[in-house]
Design an enzyme around this catalytic site. Structure first.
Site, PDB file in Angstrom:
ATOM      1  N   LYS A 161     125.414  50.208  -0.936  1.00  0.00           N
ATOM      2  CA  LYS A 161     124.448  49.510  -1.787  1.00  0.00           C
ATOM      3  C   LYS A 161     124.969  49.439  -3.223  1.00  0.00           C
ATOM      4  O   LYS A 161     124.928  48.384  -3.860  1.00  0.00           O
ATOM      5  CB  LYS A 161     123.077  50.216  -1.727  1.00  0.00           C
ATOM      6  CG  LYS A 161     122.403  50.064  -0.373  1.00  0.00           C
ATOM      7  CD  LYS A 161     121.189  50.964  -0.180  1.00  0.00           C
ATOM      8  CE  LYS A 161     120.706  50.872   1.278  1.00  0.00           C
ATOM      9  NZ  LYS A 161     119.546  51.718   1.590  1.00  0.00           N
ATOM     10  N   ASP A 169     112.695  47.960  -1.042  1.00  0.00           N
ATOM     11  CA  ASP A 169     112.848  48.263   0.391  1.00  0.00           C
ATOM     12  C   ASP A 169     111.720  47.632   1.212  1.00  0.00           C
ATOM     13  O   ASP A 169     111.822  47.539   2.436  1.00  0.00           O
ATOM     14  CB  ASP A 169     112.767  49.782   0.624  1.00  0.00           C
ATOM     15  CG  ASP A 169     114.133  50.431   0.823  1.00  0.00           C
ATOM     16  OD1 ASP A 169     115.057  49.723   1.251  1.00  0.00           O
ATOM     17  OD2 ASP A 169     114.240  51.640   0.540  1.00  0.00           O
ATOM     18  N   GLN A 181     116.389  56.797  -0.662  1.00  0.00           N
ATOM     19  CA  GLN A 181     117.033  56.734   0.647  1.00  0.00           C
ATOM     20  C   GLN A 181     116.388  57.720   1.618  1.00  0.00           C
ATOM     21  O   GLN A 181     116.169  58.882   1.280  1.00  0.00           O
ATOM     22  CB  GLN A 181     118.540  57.026   0.490  1.00  0.00           C
ATOM     23  CG  GLN A 181     119.356  56.805   1.752  1.00  0.00           C
ATOM     24  CD  GLN A 181     119.443  55.338   2.181  1.00  0.00           C
ATOM     25  OE1 GLN A 181     119.288  54.425   1.368  1.00  0.00           O
ATOM     26  NE2 GLN A 181     119.683  55.100   3.448  1.00  0.00           N
TER      27      GLN A 181
HETATM   28  N1  GUN Z   1     117.459  54.804   5.630  1.00  0.00           N
HETATM   29  C1  GUN Z   1     117.977  53.980   6.571  1.00  0.00           C
HETATM   30  N2  GUN Z   1     117.790  52.700   6.216  1.00  0.00           N
HETATM   31  C2  GUN Z   1     117.149  52.725   5.021  1.00  0.00           C
HETATM   32  C3  GUN Z   1     116.697  51.699   4.137  1.00  0.00           C
HETATM   33  O1  GUN Z   1     116.813  50.503   4.375  1.00  0.00           O
HETATM   34  N3  GUN Z   1     116.086  52.142   3.001  1.00  0.00           N
HETATM   35  C4  GUN Z   1     115.909  53.449   2.722  1.00  0.00           C
HETATM   36  N4  GUN Z   1     115.284  53.773   1.584  1.00  0.00           N
HETATM   37  N5  GUN Z   1     116.324  54.420   3.517  1.00  0.00           N
HETATM   38  C5  GUN Z   1     116.934  54.050   4.660  1.00  0.00           C
END
Ligand code: GUN
Length: 293
Positions: free
Chosen positions: A52, A119, A96
């Site tokens: 990211k 998200d 995350q």
């Molecule tokens: N863990 C796995 N995929 C994601 C996601 O898209 N966002 C977040 N915050 N955690 C994750």
């Protein structure tokens, strides 16, 4: 059969976002700023978050990584969320997941300001999505919609069978594909572990979305000739011919299913390749105040 190349699409969208950033700079406006909060040292989370951050750098977004040890107190994490909610320099942020066991993920998600919830995990964004109001969409469903849209795949009146009812993929994509407008207007069947005769349900599908998390689950004789198949699975299976000792496969038995499809997403390089890009699109929307004024 045409492969739906999520990697190529993702590169194209990132190039568009980079051009938008250039324009913002020319106009003297601030560039999008995404913050990622990473707790502990879960290896998969490390990889996701670094992807990211790297993608932000690639397209000229500002990014900040906030790291805390796995033993961080829930109160300290809530304080970080509150500070990010109130920081005018931050357009969007993610915490995350998964979080360590002693932290209540729901409480953290609920503390995020929906206006910065890129998200799309906050129930306010989920509820707005369900009602067809502007909302931050979760990354995987948003990526799937873009794959369909940018390949001009017809959806109106099509029968879509979604396999798997998770909060972040199966349930939202079933709602999104049944909404009015393009890409939507599908007749949707949402199937899951308690569905009776799943192969028969999948055989009726013009569009299959496989999001069950079981390697090679959807078999060749489950899929109608000419169907569009969207494979959300990212499963590791042992492969001694690889240096890593494993390979990635989807939820669809690709070799058996692909010859029957009109379109199919590969794994890797399909839906998964679009998820970070969907997060970047949401961050640009947050900056431009496209969802919330
Ligand atoms: N863990 C796995 N995929 C994601 C996601 O898209 N966002 C977040 N915050 N955690 C994750």
């Amino acid at each position: 059969m045409q492969l739906l190349d999520g990697k190529l699409l993702s590169e194209n969208i990132k190039a568009e976002l980079a051009a938008e950033v250039d324009q913002l700079i020319k106009d003297g406006k601030k560039v999008p700023h995404l913050v990622a909060v990473l707790v502990g040292d879960n290896p998969a989370s490390e990889v996701y978050v670094s992807n990211k951050i790297r993608s932000c750098e690639q397209i000229g977004f500002r990014s900040t990584l906030i790291r805390r040890n796995a033993d961080v107190a829930q109160g300290d994490l809530l304080k970080i969320v509150h500070d990010l909610n109130n920081d005018p320099e931050v357009d969007g942020f993610i915490v995350q997941l998964p979080l360590p066991k002693h932290i209540n993920e729901e409480k953290i998600t609920l503390a995020i300001d929906p206006k910065k919830d890129v998200d799309g995990f906050h129930p306010v964004n989920f509820g707005r999505m369900a009602q067809g109001l502007p909302a931050f969409l979760p990354a995987t469903p948003y990526g799937i919609l873009e794959i369909l849209r940018r390949h001009n795949i017809e959806t109106a009146g099509k029968h879509c069978v979604v396999v798997g009812r998770s909060n972040i993929v199966g349930t939202p994509i079933s709602i999104l594909l049944s909404r009015k407008g393009y890409p939507g207007d599908c007749t949707v069947t949402l199937t899951h572990s308690r569905t009776q005769d799943l192969p028969a349900e999948v055989r009726r599908a013009d569009i299959v979305v496989a999001a069950i998390g079981i390697p090679n689950f959807i078999k060749g004789d489950w899929v109608k000739e000419g169907a569009v198949v969207i494979d959300v699975g990212i499963n590791r299976i042992a492969d001694s011919s690889k240096k890593s000792g494993f390979k990635l496969v989807g939820d669809v038995d690709f070799d058996a299913v692909a010859p029957k499809c009109s379109f199919i997403t590969p794994v890797p390089g399909g839906v998964g390749a679009m998820t970070v890009t969907a997060l970047l699109m949401n961050t640009m929307k947050a900056t431009q105040k496209e969802i919330y004024s």
